[in-house]
Design an enzyme around this catalytic site. Structure first.
Site, PDB file in Angstrom:
ATOM      1  N   GLU A   1       0.807  -1.219   0.000  1.00 13.04           N
ATOM      2  CA  GLU A   1       0.000   0.000   0.000  1.00 13.04           C
ATOM      3  C   GLU A   1       0.838   1.265   0.000  1.00 13.04           C
ATOM      4  O   GLU A   1       0.333   2.359   0.249  1.00 13.04           O
ATOM      5  CB  GLU A   1      -0.972  -0.033   1.178  1.00 13.04           C
ATOM      6  CG  GLU A   1      -1.936  -1.204   1.014  1.00 13.04           C
ATOM      7  CD  GLU A   1      -2.910  -1.381   2.153  1.00 13.04           C
ATOM      8  OE1 GLU A   1      -2.896  -0.559   3.082  1.00 13.04           O
ATOM      9  OE2 GLU A   1      -3.694  -2.340   2.106  1.00 13.04           O
TER      10      GLU A   1
ATOM     11  N   LYS B   1     -15.726  -0.984   2.180  1.00 11.81           N
ATOM     12  CA  LYS B   1     -14.967  -1.493   1.034  1.00 11.81           C
ATOM     13  C   LYS B   1     -15.988  -2.034   0.043  1.00 11.81           C
ATOM     14  O   LYS B   1     -16.658  -3.028   0.334  1.00 11.81           O
ATOM     15  CB  LYS B   1     -14.031  -2.624   1.465  1.00 11.81           C
ATOM     16  CG  LYS B   1     -12.884  -2.171   2.356  1.00 11.81           C
ATOM     17  CD  LYS B   1     -12.114  -3.384   2.829  1.00 11.81           C
ATOM     18  CE  LYS B   1     -10.858  -2.988   3.583  1.00 11.81           C
ATOM     19  NZ  LYS B   1     -10.225  -4.151   4.222  1.00 11.81           N
TER      20      LYS B   1
END
Length: 433
Positions: free
Chosen positions: A206, A341
């Site tokens: 990430e 999400k």
């Protein structure tokens, strides 16, 4: 009229980890089209919607998504073609009906989500609107306070740090653009500090650094050092947010949390709660996501009772963006925030329903990326449309992460004087100091 779906195309593309993922194009009668690609996670909740993978080990190590592509072409497309792209709810409901399973295991959440998002983008384009304007209408003017991942541990790295993500939140910024500048300055300052201590400065999935730090505490300490050195005050200008991903540390048989990447220490639920309570006293932490394991509802309740009025406690694996789990959490008084999400649930309609439920209960909501991302920026538009005021989309490096921040910078510019950045006041579920 031109706004009906004429054709749906789907293809296998590559995500930021080199794994296949689904991309779909929804083409309308007048030639307007919307394109969307879906992300995938490294640490996944047991109750998440199912990401359909081919399982053929000789192709992409079994991670191919050709079955999901075929489902779009052969099952979804024939049913949706001819429907109005302007009726998102009807489109999403039709796909849910075609699938007919609670976790979308028949067609695959990756197939359904790609079409759901692409439809919204096609509809927005047809109406001459940006996706955030189309999905959020007149309310779409709040830019999110970002959670920027700067140190990785756990399943996202190869070091001796147990907790998956250490993030910074520029709560003292006045605008989104300023927030990104502040975060970038801390990111670069941290790189210099780590390098000076002899640590590697390569980045993880990430975009955060994954140095082989000596302890979990050292991660917080170097971040505080970087915030100060960059000229900011920890806790006032920039706060720390954590995602320990403790489901990865939890042993359901012994009901213990094992600090397996560092000391190998085993903690009971009560000890884990005390651990976090001490950290919140010691460090300028404003948010902890998945502080307890997804199966440990009792532990979650204890954690919420202990520190839920001081900081944001985010349920990710616990709620998996699902209204039935969120409802249980609200009824039990567990957590005070939900991570959103889109690929955990699979359609935009269900995503909006989850955020609506959270807001009604006084829970905050954070729109999030996954560790396997693409250049798709739908979540940047989505967070503004939903008005949740918080986004979690990685570090200040890697184009798959930066694409979302850059889209938000563009949206802020486009909104001009109507753009709002709420900073610390987005944490309405906790007592403000």
């Amino acid at each position: 009229m031109g706004f009906h779906i004429y054709e749906i195309k789907a293809r296998q593309i590559i995500d930021s980890r080199g794994n296949p993922t689904v991309e779909a194009d929804v083409i309308l009668e007048d030639g307007t089209y919307g394109r969307a690609a879906v992300p995938s996670g490294a640490s996944t909740g047991i109750n998440e919607a199912v990401e359909l993978r081919d399982g053929d080990k000789s192709v992409y190590m079994g991670k191919g998504v050709l079955k999901a592509i075929e489902n779009i072409k052969n099952i979804i497309a024939p049913e949706l073609e001819g429907m109005s792209a302007l009726n998102q709810v009807a489109i999403d409901r039709k796909m849910l009906e075609l699938d007919g399973t609670p976790t979308k295991e028949k067609l695959g959440a990756n197939a359904i989500l790609a079409v759901s998002m692409a439809t919204a983008k096609a509809a927005a384009k047809y109406l001459g609107l940006r996706p955030y304007q189309y999905l959020g209408a007149y309310k779409a003017n709040i830019l999110p306070t970002p959670m920027c991942n700067i140190i990785n541990g756990g399943a996202h790295s190869d070091n001796s740090v147990d907790f998956q993500e250490f993030m910074i939140m520029p709560i003292g910024a006045k605008t989104f653009s300023e927030a990104i500048r502040m975060a970038a300055e801390v990111f670069h300052t941290l790189k210099g500090i780590l390098s000076g201590k002899g640590y590697a400065t390569s980045v993880g999935d990430e975009g955060g650094f994954a140095p082989n730090l000596k302890s979990n505490e050292e991660a917080c300490e170097v971040i505080i050092e970087a915030i100060k050195k960059a000229g900011y005050e920890p806790g006032k200008d920039i706060a720390i947010a954590l995602d320990p991903a403790t489901s990865e540390l939890y042993d359901p048989k012994t009901k213990k949390y094992v600090l397996k990447w560092s000391t190998k220490e085993e903690l009971t639920s009560e000890q884990m709660v005390e651990y976090w309570a001490k950290w919140v006293e010691k460090y300028p932490i404003i948010s902890i996501e998945d502080g307890m394991a997804e199966e440990d509802w009792d532990g979650w309740k204890k954690l919420t009772d202990k520190i839920g009025n001081k900081i944001q406690l985010v349920g990710d694996d616990l709620f998996v963006t699902n209204t039935s789990f969120l409802k249980k959490g609200i009824e039990m008084g567990v957590a005070n925030s939900i991570l959103i999400k889109v690929n955990q649930i699979g359609t935009l309609t269900e995503t909006f329903e989850a955020v609506e439920m959270a807001k009604k209960a006084g829970y905050t909501a954070i729109v999030s990326h996954r560790s396997g991302e693409t250049e798709d920026t739908t979540i940047a538009d989505l967070v503004v449309a939903l008005g949740t005021g918080q986004i979690k989309t990685g570090s200040l490096s890697r184009t798959d992460r930066i694409a979302k921040y850059n889209q938000l910078i563009r949206i802020e510019e486009e909104l001009e004087t109507t753009a709002e950045y709420h900073g610390k006041s987005v944490f309405y579920s906790i007592k403000q100091k």
